[in-house]
Design an enzyme around this catalytic site. Structure first.
Site, PDB file in Angstrom:
ATOM      1  N   TRP A  53       1.265   5.679  -1.625  1.00  0.00           N
ATOM      2  CA  TRP A  53       0.954   6.718  -2.605  1.00  0.00           C
ATOM      3  C   TRP A  53       1.982   6.858  -3.714  1.00  0.00           C
ATOM      4  O   TRP A  53       1.824   7.704  -4.583  1.00  0.00           O
ATOM      5  CB  TRP A  53       0.745   8.052  -1.886  1.00  0.00           C
ATOM      6  CG  TRP A  53      -0.686   8.269  -1.505  1.00  0.00           C
ATOM      7  CD1 TRP A  53      -1.422   7.491  -0.673  1.00  0.00           C
ATOM      8  CD2 TRP A  53      -1.551   9.328  -1.952  1.00  0.00           C
ATOM      9  NE1 TRP A  53      -2.697   8.007  -0.560  1.00  0.00           N
ATOM     10  CE2 TRP A  53      -2.796   9.139  -1.327  1.00  0.00           C
ATOM     11  CE3 TRP A  53      -1.389  10.440  -2.796  1.00  0.00           C
ATOM     12  CZ2 TRP A  53      -3.887  10.007  -1.528  1.00  0.00           C
ATOM     13  CZ3 TRP A  53      -2.463  11.292  -2.987  1.00  0.00           C
ATOM     14  CH2 TRP A  53      -3.705  11.063  -2.364  1.00  0.00           C
ATOM     15  N   TYR A  56       0.830  -1.214   0.000  1.00  0.00           N
ATOM     16  CA  TYR A  56       0.000   0.000   0.000  1.00  0.00           C
ATOM     17  C   TYR A  56       0.859   1.256   0.000  1.00  0.00           C
ATOM     18  O   TYR A  56       1.919   1.284   0.624  1.00  0.00           O
ATOM     19  CB  TYR A  56      -0.888   0.020   1.251  1.00  0.00           C
ATOM     20  CG  TYR A  56      -1.802   1.217   1.300  1.00  0.00           C
ATOM     21  CD1 TYR A  56      -3.011   1.204   0.611  1.00  0.00           C
ATOM     22  CD2 TYR A  56      -1.456   2.376   1.991  1.00  0.00           C
ATOM     23  CE1 TYR A  56      -3.839   2.306   0.626  1.00  0.00           C
ATOM     24  CE2 TYR A  56      -2.284   3.474   2.013  1.00  0.00           C
ATOM     25  CZ  TYR A  56      -3.483   3.435   1.327  1.00  0.00           C
ATOM     26  OH  TYR A  56      -4.302   4.532   1.343  1.00  0.00           O
TER      27      TYR A  56
HETATM   28  N1  LIG Z   1      -1.472   7.821  12.693  1.00  0.00           N
HETATM   29  C1  LIG Z   1      -1.946   7.911  11.464  1.00  0.00           C
HETATM   30  N2  LIG Z   1      -1.430   7.130  10.496  1.00  0.00           N
HETATM   31  C2  LIG Z   1      -1.893   7.222   9.237  1.00  0.00           C
HETATM   32  C3  LIG Z   1      -2.917   8.139   8.908  1.00  0.00           C
HETATM   33  C4  LIG Z   1      -3.459   8.954   9.950  1.00  0.00           C
HETATM   34  O1  LIG Z   1      -4.359   9.764   9.733  1.00  0.00           O
HETATM   35  N3  LIG Z   1      -2.937   8.810  11.207  1.00  0.00           N
HETATM   36  N4  LIG Z   1      -3.350   8.250   7.620  1.00  0.00           N
HETATM   37  C5  LIG Z   1      -3.200   7.086   6.766  1.00  0.00           C
HETATM   38  C6  LIG Z   1      -3.446   7.395   5.374  1.00  0.00           C
HETATM   39  S1  LIG Z   1      -4.932   8.142   5.031  1.00  0.00           S
HETATM   40  C7  LIG Z   1      -2.588   7.058   4.371  1.00  0.00           C
HETATM   41  S2  LIG Z   1      -3.086   7.271   2.741  1.00  0.00           S
HETATM   42  C8  LIG Z   1      -1.280   6.444   4.635  1.00  0.00           C
HETATM   43  C9  LIG Z   1      -0.177   6.933   3.681  1.00  0.00           C
HETATM   44  O2  LIG Z   1       0.886   6.073   3.692  1.00  0.00           O
HETATM   45  P1  LIG Z   1       1.879   5.923   2.447  1.00  0.00           P
HETATM   46  O3  LIG Z   1       1.170   6.192   1.171  1.00  0.00           O
HETATM   47  O4  LIG Z   1       2.563   4.614   2.596  1.00  0.00           O
HETATM   48  O5  LIG Z   1       2.904   7.106   2.741  1.00  0.00           O
HETATM   49  P2  LIG Z   1       3.912   7.865   1.785  1.00  0.00           P
HETATM   50  O6  LIG Z   1       4.810   8.630   2.681  1.00  0.00           O
HETATM   51  O7  LIG Z   1       3.169   8.623   0.755  1.00  0.00           O
HETATM   52  O8  LIG Z   1       4.749   6.669   1.135  1.00  0.00           O
HETATM   53  C10 LIG Z   1       5.054   6.567  -0.204  1.00  0.00           C
HETATM   54  C11 LIG Z   1       6.479   6.011  -0.341  1.00  0.00           C
HETATM   55  O9  LIG Z   1       6.707   5.705  -1.707  1.00  0.00           O
HETATM   56  C12 LIG Z   1       7.994   6.189  -2.101  1.00  0.00           C
HETATM   57  N5  LIG Z   1       7.924   6.463  -3.545  1.00  0.00           N
HETATM   58  C13 LIG Z   1       7.417   7.557  -4.151  1.00  0.00           C
HETATM   59  N6  LIG Z   1       7.492   7.436  -5.479  1.00  0.00           N
HETATM   60  C14 LIG Z   1       8.049   6.236  -5.743  1.00  0.00           C
HETATM   61  C15 LIG Z   1       8.399   5.556  -6.947  1.00  0.00           C
HETATM   62  O10 LIG Z   1       8.188   6.024  -8.066  1.00  0.00           O
HETATM   63  N7  LIG Z   1       8.987   4.331  -6.814  1.00  0.00           N
HETATM   64  C16 LIG Z   1       9.242   3.779  -5.601  1.00  0.00           C
HETATM   65  N8  LIG Z   1       9.790   2.580  -5.575  1.00  0.00           N
HETATM   66  N9  LIG Z   1       8.914   4.408  -4.457  1.00  0.00           N
HETATM   67  C17 LIG Z   1       8.340   5.612  -4.513  1.00  0.00           C
HETATM   68  C18 LIG Z   1       8.209   7.422  -1.261  1.00  0.00           C
HETATM   69  O11 LIG Z   1       9.580   7.732  -1.146  1.00  0.00           O
HETATM   70  C19 LIG Z   1       7.539   7.017   0.070  1.00  0.00           C
HETATM   71  O12 LIG Z   1       8.466   6.409   0.942  1.00  0.00           O
HETATM   72  O13 LIG Z   1      -0.899   6.727   5.991  1.00  0.00           O
HETATM   73  C20 LIG Z   1      -1.884   6.304   6.930  1.00  0.00           C
HETATM   74  N10 LIG Z   1      -1.363   6.439   8.280  1.00  0.00           N
HETATM   75  N1  LIG Z   2      -0.988  18.316   2.683  1.00  0.00           N
HETATM   76  C1  LIG Z   2      -1.467  17.063   2.695  1.00  0.00           C
HETATM   77  N2  LIG Z   2      -2.735  16.837   2.289  1.00  0.00           N
HETATM   78  C2  LIG Z   2      -3.237  15.571   2.332  1.00  0.00           C
HETATM   79  C3  LIG Z   2      -2.441  14.476   2.744  1.00  0.00           C
HETATM   80  C4  LIG Z   2      -1.112  14.754   3.175  1.00  0.00           C
HETATM   81  O1  LIG Z   2      -0.371  13.850   3.591  1.00  0.00           O
HETATM   82  N3  LIG Z   2      -0.668  16.040   3.150  1.00  0.00           N
HETATM   83  N4  LIG Z   2      -2.967  13.197   2.729  1.00  0.00           N
HETATM   84  C5  LIG Z   2      -4.129  12.956   1.870  1.00  0.00           C
HETATM   85  C6  LIG Z   2      -4.787  11.690   2.214  1.00  0.00           C
HETATM   86  S1  LIG Z   2      -4.025  10.236   1.737  1.00  0.00           S
HETATM   87  C7  LIG Z   2      -5.982  11.620   2.827  1.00  0.00           C
HETATM   88  S2  LIG Z   2      -6.687  10.103   3.158  1.00  0.00           S
HETATM   89  C8  LIG Z   2      -6.713  12.826   3.205  1.00  0.00           C
HETATM   90  C9  LIG Z   2      -7.297  12.664   4.598  1.00  0.00           C
HETATM   91  O2  LIG Z   2      -8.218  13.633   4.884  1.00  0.00           O
HETATM   92  P1  LIG Z   2      -8.783  13.669   6.384  1.00  0.00           P
HETATM   93  O3  LIG Z   2      -8.947  12.298   6.871  1.00  0.00           O
HETATM   94  O4  LIG Z   2      -9.971  14.529   6.425  1.00  0.00           O
HETATM   95  O5  LIG Z   2      -7.551  14.401   7.098  1.00  0.00           O
HETATM   96  P2  LIG Z   2      -7.074  14.619   8.592  1.00  0.00           P
HETATM   97  O6  LIG Z   2      -6.071  15.719   8.496  1.00  0.00           O
HETATM   98  O7  LIG Z   2      -6.640  13.346   9.200  1.00  0.00           O
HETATM   99  O8  LIG Z   2      -8.355  15.092   9.382  1.00  0.00           O
HETATM  100  C10 LIG Z   2      -9.003  16.329   9.179  1.00  0.00           C
HETATM  101  C11 LIG Z   2      -9.385  16.907  10.515  1.00  0.00           C
HETATM  102  O9  LIG Z   2     -10.314  16.057  11.181  1.00  0.00           O
HETATM  103  C12 LIG Z   2     -10.292  16.415  12.558  1.00  0.00           C
HETATM  104  N5  LIG Z   2     -10.703  15.263  13.365  1.00  0.00           N
HETATM  105  C13 LIG Z   2      -9.944  14.188  13.713  1.00  0.00           C
HETATM  106  N6  LIG Z   2     -10.669  13.345  14.488  1.00  0.00           N
HETATM  107  C14 LIG Z   2     -11.904  13.887  14.620  1.00  0.00           C
HETATM  108  C15 LIG Z   2     -13.110  13.475  15.291  1.00  0.00           C
HETATM  109  O10 LIG Z   2     -13.189  12.432  15.937  1.00  0.00           O
HETATM  110  N7  LIG Z   2     -14.193  14.297  15.159  1.00  0.00           N
HETATM  111  C16 LIG Z   2     -14.156  15.456  14.452  1.00  0.00           C
HETATM  112  N8  LIG Z   2     -15.284  16.157  14.345  1.00  0.00           N
HETATM  113  N9  LIG Z   2     -13.032  15.875  13.847  1.00  0.00           N
HETATM  114  C17 LIG Z   2     -11.923  15.102  13.911  1.00  0.00           C
HETATM  115  C18 LIG Z   2      -8.846  16.802  12.863  1.00  0.00           C
HETATM  116  O11 LIG Z   2      -8.825  17.958  13.688  1.00  0.00           O
HETATM  117  C19 LIG Z   2      -8.225  17.007  11.489  1.00  0.00           C
HETATM  118  O12 LIG Z   2      -7.545  18.246  11.359  1.00  0.00           O
HETATM  119  O13 LIG Z   2      -5.862  13.953   3.184  1.00  0.00           O
HETATM  120  C20 LIG Z   2      -5.135  14.077   1.962  1.00  0.00           C
HETATM  121  N10 LIG Z   2      -4.527  15.381   1.937  1.00  0.00           N
HETATM  122 MO   LIG Z   3      -5.077   8.502   2.704  1.00  0.00          MO
END
Ligand SMILES: Nc1nc2c(c(=O)[nH]1)N[C@H]1C(S)=C(S)[C@@H](COP(=O)(O)OP(=O)(O)OC[C@H]3O[C@@H](n4cnc5c(=O)[nH]c(N)nc54)[C@H](O)[C@@H]3O)O[C@H]1N2
Ligand SMILES: Nc1nc2c(c(=O)[nH]1)N[C@H]1C(S)=C(S)[C@@H](COP(=O)(O)OP(=O)(O)OC[C@H]3O[C@@H](n4cnc5c(=O)[nH]c(N)nc54)[C@H](O)[C@@H]3O)O[C@H]1N2
Ligand SMILES: [Mo]
Length: 771
Positions: free
Chosen positions: A113, A111
């Site tokens: 991005w 998994y």
């Molecule tokens: N505590 C907590 N944990 C969370 C979340 C949270 O809200 N709270 N959010 C979750 C969510 S929504 C998400 S989507 C995940 C995200 O988790 P990931 O998508 O696993 O995080 P990234 O840091 O985007 O990791 C992408 C990796 O791919 C590598 N990469 C980029 N391009 C390439 C390429 O072309 N080739 C290769 N081989 N590698 C490449 C980058 O260097 C990077 O290390 O995290 C989750 N984890």
């Molecule tokens: N710049 C930037 N943008 C991103 C990403 C990134 O890594 N960087 N990641 C992308 C990805 S993969 C995803 S999945 C999306 C995720 O999008 P979201 O899941 O919406 O993102 P978060 O920042 O985890 O949460 C948004 C807000 O929800 C509030 N929140 C948390 N828990 C609760 C709760 O229990 N109740 C309420 N009412 N509010 C709560 C927090 O204060 C937080 O600031 O964002 C995307 N956008």
């Molecule tokens: Mo995500």
């Protein structure tokens, strides 16, 4: 020296890239982007910096003793080897695992991005490669929204297609009167869109809507979540209690006869059982505002007032994805569907419901849906897949049984993990548990660009190129643009395209022709471009000849002529345009879910007193609720080592936001470093004190690279501020089995000792193979 200005596309924006010789000198925002992201500024230095993986590398113990040395992962130095040696090792181990245990023993869920770009999208490349090799154990759903992805098909329809059908912002700007934002509308999160974000438009639309008099209500523990709207009302709800609030809003509507009975009759099923649950007939508890007030921290008047406001205006209720990344996250989504069904505004211009405006740049964009070229996928002969966030369970419990969305499942016995384009040491919960799990399989192979913790904890590390080192086609869904992503610099050191790596392996494993189809990358670009032509036509787009596109550098597609309104067809005629649910209608009660027999997911949206009690018990010892939110200065862990992300740190650590009262009680001051801890782990973080956050809640961004003080000691202190050393690794429920990171309790204390040096961005130690 020649300076060229050509484009590239990233998940966080399209940029004009300036180069000088083999160096990228600047990433300039494109002129049509309304609110460019600064994340791109981190790329030029990072790409050639110290953290870059320069040559294939194998962990010393693995080179000498193979799988028997697996406990050495993350502790031992690496030996740099030739590509030839590295590829033969990977080919040897893939073949050996396949021969002894079959393809199911290979985990290729991988998994993450990865990078933008339709051809070099690395998960697609990995999956295509492993399919050609006979298959692999896959993962399903996303960390982003697994709980939502699993519950919504039962009650209203699958999330991903619905997300793309959201009412355009232009319609909201004209018709919406009240916009309730559960989890806020943080502009920082709309910086990204998977596959490309060429025109960042959220800030523009929020300002337009505010100018048109839309009333915004921010339901979030963090006021800053709606900072783009200066006069937004703030309802500081306690984290994890939105379901109670939503049920109380439903009950208020029903008890005050404000619900839309006609809409309920024509467009929903199951109102009876829901009403009996709300009124207390089912369990003796009336779910009214007085009940929800002490749970949510809001007053009874705030809750009843909100219900009346919603009913008397054209109201949109948006729930962010963060709310369902928690224990029982499914229920907040179901309760939102129920509330908006009772209000009867679903399908009206400006009213109804939404799942994730502002979560990315996608929802509400008035752009065509065409998602561009894609790599042909092929069939996976192994049918086993795990819920994506159950990776540690998978590795720790081969053969273990679990339940998932009505199915009884069993974890396969994984012997080889192949990861490319994701960072489990960023994204997974309870990293100390992951470290233990990660040391179980025989072999771990990773393709990476940078020395992330995941790379450092693996056996065979293969250096991959970045988007700036290869040609590709950028095309995010609903982005409205297609970008000719040029190669701007030669591959750094010995880095290779993931495609080239897999082609080399396929050659050794005897299926090169099947994998490459005898095309080089540039021939592939033409091929997938041509293959996308008929799909483009379906969206009303006639693509120019490939060479013209490549020469022009970008295509911008014409905006749809008809503004989109979410579920307008269904509203107009539910018989002719039924939903994909079993009844074709919105399910306020679901026979399917009831039949699963899960205590925590009965047949109606449910507030779980047992989970509430568990959280209260946790709070006795760990009184602060920790939110781990998306970072403003990077995408997850990507480019945490870049200049923009580093400029946001406090004494080199990730900032944690605290309420002044919580800080004062602990003698903690602005800008100091603290230890954040619970029963699962501990990390250092830098303090930012703010009254924008509810007392009792702290917030830290995800993505600071995991940096254990001593990787040999289980549970070692993370020096840098990765919240996943503290989060719990437990599924949202048996229904969704999603990531439940937001349900996390911690304690914080001052850090009095000398500050340990940050080593997250340093390569691992290297040595000679004779050592
Ligand atoms: N505590 C907590 N944990 C969370 C979340 C949270 O809200 N709270 N959010 C979750 C969510 S929504 C998400 S989507 C995940 C995200 O988790 P990931 O998508 O696993 O995080 P990234 O840091 O985007 O990791 C992408 C990796 O791919 C590598 N990469 C980029 N391009 C390439 C390429 O072309 N080739 C290769 N081989 N590698 C490449 C980058 O260097 C990077 O290390 O995290 C989750 N984890
Ligand atoms: N710049 C930037 N943008 C991103 C990403 C990134 O890594 N960087 N990641 C992308 C990805 S993969 C995803 S999945 C999306 C995720 O999008 P979201 O899941 O919406 O993102 P978060 O920042 O985890 O949460 C948004 C807000 O929800 C509030 N929140 C948390 N828990 C609760 C709760 O229990 N109740 C309420 N009412 N509010 C709560 C927090 O204060 C937080 O600031 O964002 C995307 N956008
Ligand atoms: Mo995500």
């Amino acid at each position: 020296m020649k300076t060229e200005q050509l484009l590239t596309s990233t998940h966080w924006g399209t940029y004009e890239v300036e180069t000088s010789g083999d160096k990228v000198t600047a990433m300039k925002p494109v002129p049509w982007d309304k609110n460019p992201s600064r994340i791109g500024q981190s790329m030029p230095d990072a790409i050639t910096g110290n953290t870059r993986i320069r040559r294939p590398a194998v962990r010393l113990g693995y080179l000498k003793h193979g799988p028997d040395s697996r406990e050495g992962r993350g502790k031992e130095p690496f030996v740099e080897v030739s590509w030839e040696e590295a590829l033969s090792l990977v080919a040897r181990d893939l073949q050996s695992v396949k021969a002894r245990h079959g393809n199911e023993a290979i985990f290729g869920g991988s998994y993450g991005w990865g990078s933008a770009g339709r051809f070099h999208h690395v998960q697609s490349q990995l999956h295509r490669f492993l399919k050609g090799f006979g298959g692999y154990t896959a993962s399903t759903n996303t960390y982003s929204s697994a709980a939502g992805e699993r519950i919504l098909p039962h009650i209203i329809g699958p999330l991903s297609p619905l997300h793309k059908k959201h009412t355009h912002f232009s319609v909201l700007a004209e018709h919406c009167e009240v916009f309730v934002a559960i989890g806020g509308l943080p502009v920082r999160n709309s910086q990204v869109n998977v596959g490309g974000a060429s025109d960042h438009m959220l800030k523009h639309w929020l300002e337009t809507m505010q100018g048109n008099g839309v009333k915004f209500i921010n339901v979030s523990p963090v006021k800053n979540d709606l900072s783009a709207v200066s006069n937004a009302e703030w309802l500081p709800v306690r984290p994890g209690t939105d379901t109670a609030l939503l049920l109380a809003l439903c009950q208020t509507l029903v008890s005050e006869n404000l619900h839309d009975q006609a809409f309920i009759d024509s467009h929903t099923v199951g109102f009876g059982p829901l009403r009996r649950y709300l009124s207390g007939e089912t369990d003796g508890v009336v779910k009214n505002a007085a009940w929800a007030a002490p749970i949510t921290g809001l007053s009874t008047e705030q809750i009843t007032g909100l219900a009346r406001t919603l009913a008397s205006h054209r109201s949109m209720v948006n729930i962010s994805w963060s709310i369902q990344r928690s224990r029982q996250g499914e229920q907040a989504y179901w309760a939102t569907v129920a509330l908006t069904a009772l209000l009867g505004q679903i399908g009206t211009p400006g009213g109804g419901l939404a799942f994730g405006y502002a979560c990315t740049n996608l929802a509400g964009a008035d752009r065509v849906g065409f998602s561009g070229p894609r790599l042909p996928a092929g069939e996976n002969k192994v049918k086993t897949e795990i819920p994506v966030a159950r990776i540690s369970d998978l590795l720790l419990n081969p053969g273990g049984e679990y339940q998932f969305d009505g199915q009884d499942c069993r974890y396969p016995d994984i012997r080889l993990v192949y990861w490319a384009g994701g960072n489990a040491f960023h994204h997974h919960q309870d990293l100390n548990r992951l470290v233990e799990a990660w040391r179980r399989p025989e072999t771990v192979v990773v393709h990476e660009q940078y020395w992330t913790a995941q790379a450092k904890f693996s056996d065979i590390v293969l250096p991959a190129t970045t988007v700036l080192e290869r040609n590709d086609i950028g095309s995010g869904s609903h982005d409205g643009f297609m970008v000719a992503m040029r190669q701007h610099i030669p591959p750094v050191s010995e880095a290779r395209d993931d495609y080239e790596i897999f082609s080399g392996l396929a050659e050794q494993l005897g299926f090169a022709e099947q994998f490459t189809e005898n095309r080089d990358p540039d021939q592939w670009l033409r091929h997938i471009y041509e293959e996308s032509r008929p799909r483009a036509e379906e969206d009303g787009i006639t693509l120019p000849a490939f060479d013209d596109f490549w020469e022009q550098g970008k295509l911008e597609f014409e905006r749809p002529s008809r503004p989109q309104i979410f579920l307008a067809d269904f509203r107009a005629d539910p018989e002719k345009h039924p939903l994909s649910t079993p009844s074709g209608k919105i399910e306020l009660y679901s026979d399917t879910i009831a039949a699963f027999g899960y205590r925590e997911c009965p047949g109606y949206p449910f507030w779980d007193p047992q989970e509430e009690q568990f959280q209260q018990e946790q709070a006795q010892t760990w009184p602060l609720h920790m939110l781990s939110s998306q970072p403003r200065s990077r995408l997850h862990s990507q480019y945490d080592h870049g200049s923009f992300s580093r400029s946001t740190k406090v004494q080199g650590r990730e900032p944690v936001w605290m309420h002044p009262q919580d800080a004062a009680e602990r003698g903690i001051t602005e800008g100091s470093v603290v230890r954040v801890f619970n029963q699962r782990g501990a990390m250092l973080a830098g303090v930012h004190i703010s009254d924008q956050i509810l007392a009792g809640v702290v917030q830290i961004s995800t993505g600071a690279w995991y940096d254990p003080q001593d990787p040999s000691t289980p549970g070692s202190l993370d020096k840098h501020g990765n919240p996943n050393v503290l989060t719990e690794d437990r599924g949202s429920s048996r229904l969704g089995q999603g990531c439940s990171a937001q349900s996390c309790k911690v304690e914080i204390e001052r850090w009095e000792q000398p500050l340990p040096e940050i080593t997250a961005f340093s390569p691992p130690p290297f040595c000679d193979r004779s050592e």
